[in-house]
Enzyme design. Sequence first.
Site, PDB file in Angstrom:
ATOM      1  N   ASP A  70       0.804  -1.228   0.000  1.00 38.23           N
ATOM      2  CA  ASP A  70       0.000   0.000   0.000  1.00 38.23           C
ATOM      3  C   ASP A  70       0.840   1.283   0.000  1.00 38.23           C
ATOM      4  O   ASP A  70       0.348   2.350  -0.318  1.00 38.23           O
ATOM      5  CB  ASP A  70      -0.943   0.018   1.211  1.00 38.23           C
ATOM      6  CG  ASP A  70      -0.181  -0.128   2.522  1.00 38.23           C
ATOM      7  OD1 ASP A  70       1.063  -0.252   2.482  1.00 38.23           O
ATOM      8  OD2 ASP A  70      -0.820  -0.122   3.583  1.00 38.23           O
ATOM      9  N   ARG A 254      -4.999   4.453   6.301  1.00 38.54           N
ATOM     10  CA  ARG A 254      -5.274   4.231   4.881  1.00 38.54           C
ATOM     11  C   ARG A 254      -6.158   5.319   4.307  1.00 38.54           C
ATOM     12  O   ARG A 254      -6.709   6.156   5.015  1.00 38.54           O
ATOM     13  CB  ARG A 254      -5.954   2.857   4.722  1.00 38.54           C
ATOM     14  CG  ARG A 254      -5.038   1.695   5.106  1.00 38.54           C
ATOM     15  CD  ARG A 254      -3.944   1.538   4.093  1.00 38.54           C
ATOM     16  NE  ARG A 254      -4.543   1.311   2.800  1.00 38.54           N
ATOM     17  CZ  ARG A 254      -4.726   0.119   2.239  1.00 38.54           C
ATOM     18  NH1 ARG A 254      -4.307  -0.961   2.879  1.00 38.54           N
ATOM     19  NH2 ARG A 254      -5.293  -0.013   1.058  1.00 38.54           N
ATOM     20  N   TYR A 263       0.253  -3.816  10.619  1.00 37.45           N
ATOM     21  CA  TYR A 263       1.241  -4.864  10.354  1.00 37.45           C
ATOM     22  C   TYR A 263       1.647  -5.426  11.706  1.00 37.45           C
ATOM     23  O   TYR A 263       2.149  -4.693  12.560  1.00 37.45           O
ATOM     24  CB  TYR A 263       2.486  -4.280   9.688  1.00 37.45           C
ATOM     25  CG  TYR A 263       2.331  -4.036   8.211  1.00 37.45           C
ATOM     26  CD1 TYR A 263       2.252  -5.100   7.322  1.00 37.45           C
ATOM     27  CD2 TYR A 263       2.289  -2.748   7.701  1.00 37.45           C
ATOM     28  CE1 TYR A 263       2.119  -4.886   5.959  1.00 37.45           C
ATOM     29  CE2 TYR A 263       2.168  -2.518   6.336  1.00 37.45           C
ATOM     30  CZ  TYR A 263       2.084  -3.596   5.469  1.00 37.45           C
ATOM     31  OH  TYR A 263       1.955  -3.386   4.131  1.00 37.45           O
ATOM     32  N   PRO A 342       7.990  -5.898   4.678  1.00 38.18           N
ATOM     33  CA  PRO A 342       7.185  -4.725   4.322  1.00 38.18           C
ATOM     34  C   PRO A 342       7.493  -3.507   5.186  1.00 38.18           C
ATOM     35  O   PRO A 342       6.926  -2.446   4.976  1.00 38.18           O
ATOM     36  CB  PRO A 342       5.758  -5.210   4.578  1.00 38.18           C
ATOM     37  CG  PRO A 342       5.891  -6.220   5.652  1.00 38.18           C
ATOM     38  CD  PRO A 342       7.230  -6.863   5.473  1.00 38.18           C
TER      39      PRO A 342
HETATM   40  P1  FAD Z   1       3.250  -9.692  -7.593  1.00 39.42           P
HETATM   41  O1  FAD Z   1       2.485  -8.538  -7.105  1.00 39.42           O
HETATM   42  O2  FAD Z   1       3.414 -10.867  -6.687  1.00 39.42           O
HETATM   43  O3  FAD Z   1       2.548 -10.160  -8.935  1.00 39.42           O
HETATM   44  C1  FAD Z   1       2.871 -11.361  -9.578  1.00 39.42           C
HETATM   45  C2  FAD Z   1       1.730 -11.734 -10.513  1.00 39.42           C
HETATM   46  O4  FAD Z   1       2.160 -12.828 -11.323  1.00 39.42           O
HETATM   47  C3  FAD Z   1       0.496 -12.199  -9.791  1.00 39.42           C
HETATM   48  O5  FAD Z   1      -0.633 -11.507 -10.273  1.00 39.42           O
HETATM   49  C4  FAD Z   1       0.417 -13.686 -10.099  1.00 39.42           C
HETATM   50  O6  FAD Z   1      -0.928 -14.169 -10.215  1.00 39.42           O
HETATM   51  C5  FAD Z   1       1.122 -13.763 -11.428  1.00 39.42           C
HETATM   52  N1  FAD Z   1       1.738 -15.072 -11.709  1.00 39.42           N
HETATM   53  C6  FAD Z   1       2.550 -15.782 -10.898  1.00 39.42           C
HETATM   54  N2  FAD Z   1       2.966 -16.890 -11.528  1.00 39.42           N
HETATM   55  C7  FAD Z   1       2.407 -16.889 -12.748  1.00 39.42           C
HETATM   56  C8  FAD Z   1       2.469 -17.753 -13.870  1.00 39.42           C
HETATM   57  N3  FAD Z   1       3.200 -18.879 -13.862  1.00 39.42           N
HETATM   58  N4  FAD Z   1       1.749 -17.464 -14.979  1.00 39.42           N
HETATM   59  C9  FAD Z   1       1.005 -16.333 -15.026  1.00 39.42           C
HETATM   60  N5  FAD Z   1       0.914 -15.465 -13.992  1.00 39.42           N
HETATM   61  C10 FAD Z   1       1.621 -15.733 -12.876  1.00 39.42           C
HETATM   62  N6  FAD Z   1       4.114  -5.720   0.405  1.00 39.42           N
HETATM   63  C11 FAD Z   1       4.038  -4.681   1.219  1.00 39.42           C
HETATM   64  O7  FAD Z   1       4.849  -3.749   1.108  1.00 39.42           O
HETATM   65  N7  FAD Z   1       3.059  -4.623   2.172  1.00 39.42           N
HETATM   66  C12 FAD Z   1       2.148  -5.649   2.321  1.00 39.42           C
HETATM   67  O8  FAD Z   1       1.281  -5.611   3.178  1.00 39.42           O
HETATM   68  C13 FAD Z   1       2.214  -6.734   1.484  1.00 39.42           C
HETATM   69  N8  FAD Z   1       1.331  -7.739   1.597  1.00 39.42           N
HETATM   70  C14 FAD Z   1       1.415  -8.773   0.748  1.00 39.42           C
HETATM   71  C15 FAD Z   1       0.504  -9.808   0.873  1.00 39.42           C
HETATM   72  C16 FAD Z   1       0.549 -10.865   0.004  1.00 39.42           C
HETATM   73  C17 FAD Z   1      -0.453 -11.972   0.135  1.00 39.42           C
HETATM   74  C18 FAD Z   1       1.525 -10.916  -1.013  1.00 39.42           C
HETATM   75  C19 FAD Z   1       1.591 -12.043  -2.010  1.00 39.42           C
HETATM   76  C20 FAD Z   1       2.461  -9.887  -1.122  1.00 39.42           C
HETATM   77  C21 FAD Z   1       2.407  -8.818  -0.241  1.00 39.42           C
HETATM   78  N9  FAD Z   1       3.318  -7.774  -0.328  1.00 39.42           N
HETATM   79  C22 FAD Z   1       3.237  -6.743   0.514  1.00 39.42           C
HETATM   80  C23 FAD Z   1       4.372  -7.752  -1.321  1.00 39.42           C
HETATM   81  C24 FAD Z   1       3.999  -6.868  -2.486  1.00 39.42           C
HETATM   82  O9  FAD Z   1       2.670  -7.071  -2.833  1.00 39.42           O
HETATM   83  C25 FAD Z   1       4.948  -7.211  -3.605  1.00 39.42           C
HETATM   84  O10 FAD Z   1       6.261  -6.759  -3.229  1.00 39.42           O
HETATM   85  C26 FAD Z   1       4.603  -6.587  -4.914  1.00 39.42           C
HETATM   86  O11 FAD Z   1       3.284  -6.891  -5.261  1.00 39.42           O
HETATM   87  C27 FAD Z   1       5.550  -7.156  -5.945  1.00 39.42           C
HETATM   88  O12 FAD Z   1       5.073  -6.906  -7.212  1.00 39.42           O
HETATM   89  P2  FAD Z   1       5.373  -7.897  -8.419  1.00 39.42           P
HETATM   90  O13 FAD Z   1       4.701  -7.274  -9.589  1.00 39.42           O
HETATM   91  O14 FAD Z   1       6.804  -8.161  -8.497  1.00 39.42           O
HETATM   92  O15 FAD Z   1       4.703  -9.293  -8.050  1.00 39.42           O
END
Ligand code: FAD
Length: 639
Positions: A70, A254, A263, A342
């Site tokens: 967030d 928020r 958290y 986080p």
């Molecule tokens: P992600 O946001 O993880 O996106 C990856 C995407 O790839 C997802 O939509 C997934 O469905 C897709 N995907 C995965 N594998 C495949 C595949 N084989 N084929 C097709 N699609 C695929 N960070 C914070 O700072 N504060 C928080 O409170 C926090 N809470 C979180 C809670 C959860 C449950 C999770 C999972 C993460 C959290 N994070 C938090 C971390 C933060 O969300 C991530 O650092 C950030 O989203 C990273 O972005 P990204 O685009 O690299 O990956």
Amino acid sequence: MQYHLNGVRTGDPGLVDAAKVDEAESHVDVLIVGCGPAGLTLATQLSAFPDISVAIVDRKSGPLEYGQADGIACRSMEMFRAFGFAERVAKEAYQVNEVTFWRPSVGGAEIRRVERIRDVEDDVSEMPHVILSQARVHEFFLEAMARSARRLEPRYNRELIRLKRGCRDGDPVEAGLACLDRGDRSETVFARYVVGCDGARSTVRKCMGLELKGESAQQLWGVMDVLCTTDFPDIRFKCAIQSPDRGSLLIIPREGGYLVRLYIELDALREGERAADRGVTAEALIERARTIFSPYSLEIKEIAWWSAYEIGQRVCDRFDDRSDGRHPRIFIAGDACHTHSPKAGQGMNVSMADAFNLGWKLAAVLRGQAAADLLYTYSDERRAQAQELIEFDREMARLFSERSASAENANRFQRYFSKHQRYTAGVETRYEPSLITLGDSQQELALGLVVGMRFHSAPVVRAADGRLMELGDCLDADGRWRLIAFAPHGDSGTGAVWNLCSFLQSGGSGDPLCLAGQDEDPDSVIDFRAVFQLPHRKLKLDEMPELLLPRKGRYGLIDYEKVFCADHGSGPDIFEMRGIDRTRGALVIIRPDHFVAAVLAVGSTEKLTGFFVEVFGTQHDKRTAAAGYGTGHAGTRLP
Ligand code: FAD
């Protein structure tokens, strides 16, 4: 915002004319796997180019609806401005102004506020630090993609299951996708480049034979977005609470005025243990939060979202698939190549920054503007940043979690937090000298525009209409380089700036503006602008060099938005704020991702030429030749 260049168009100016697309969906320039912040940033950046075909897939059945990260750092807001939606984010978001720290009182039974500090110091950025749901941020990206020339939309229910790179350097990458909404069916996509933005358990990373390396000890975190009532006074401040012996908690107010994120630090996980193995429940999180808040009350009225997730501080050895003599074709970005806690609020921000670094480079190579060597800089630059973040995060996590209630420990955490505010604002990133960051710059000419760091904006007045604005407002996410001449004292467009323009207009050997094609506007690759020290009422626009009033589009209309004045009538001007030499001025080269590539003297045409010939390589040579100018120049190396 500029529009009507090629004829008056009514309606929403943000809706770009759709490009004619006749490629098959199965053959694309770039396949992006994952619709998280990294994937959506990259897709939005690439969708700005009508001539680049992109597919973005996700195994989910639709967009993220709620939850996850967030925190939006100032630097990310600067990037959102370049994409055109920062104002909307700012309007909806919670703005973080102050941070408070609570720790056990003497004797230990209660907690008390021990410090209150400003969250962002003056002049860290003109953009605020805000809090907004990651799902909402995704929506802004999705909207921007849908309104782009490519009208790009994600393809959901597509899971990447295999990835194969061809034997020869030029072969496309073959990606196998399971169609989750069509039984056992699968499809194959051939892409010139594949980018894995598929999160911490990245399939792309595994297909590349890479792994995340780092701390095996994993920390379990609980996170809850709640509507609650409490008599705790700092519930609308970002607040770190260290309880006497019941753990630590971070309050993040928020958007919307009522919602609060908590958290809650839970226990360390054992080797190989996952968050799911612990069977954490929302009730357990509430109970833990209540004990940390004690003696203050906490009554939860509604839980909007909650999650328990594990965090390790880990990073990949490299973020691309380079191998002996073969340029990279497959990349990873975001959580796929680094994970961290986080606490510093960096997850989403760093993932977006990775993608913003990569997007323009892929576009430049795909559009024939630069050689594929440019792509090496992505992993080199971003891996170094990820490593730095992990070290920062590890220290922050250690201090935050220190169970000892000693005042010295708590003070250490506060001091560390304050000292690194600029870092968490995302403005401390500094890239090493490389092909795109000049090592022997004349930094002394603009001490506050640090080579390798993001361009730090300041207010200026646009000469043509007297509008007070941020110079950073000009840095759209359009893949263009910026060349900004800060004029020496007394120069009103007839001195050093005039000479520079004459050189740039002469089309002489090495003139970087030759990079624009015959049918393109002169600023289509490098956007040249100037800032003068005279007040705008004293500057004569009609005496400006032609290059600062370029003719563009099908009617040859004049672009009046290239000339600025530093003097805005009150407070320090951009020369003072950014340490620009008033006597000699400065010439600043800014990369498409806003990082300062070089600071030169206004008359340093040879160095300027040398820099762009290195970056644009043979393409520069080709274009110069096409325009009828000589090829090859002394002192420059053509790859
Ligand atoms: P992600 O946001 O993880 O996106 C990856 C995407 O790839 C997802 O939509 C997934 O469905 C897709 N995907 C995965 N594998 C495949 C595949 N084989 N084929 C097709 N699609 C695929 N960070 C914070 O700072 N504060 C928080 O409170 C926090 N809470 C979180 C809670 C959860 C449950 C999770 C999972 C993460 C959290 N994070 C938090 C971390 C933060 O969300 C991530 O650092 C950030 O989203 C990273 O972005 P990204 O685009 O690299 O990956």
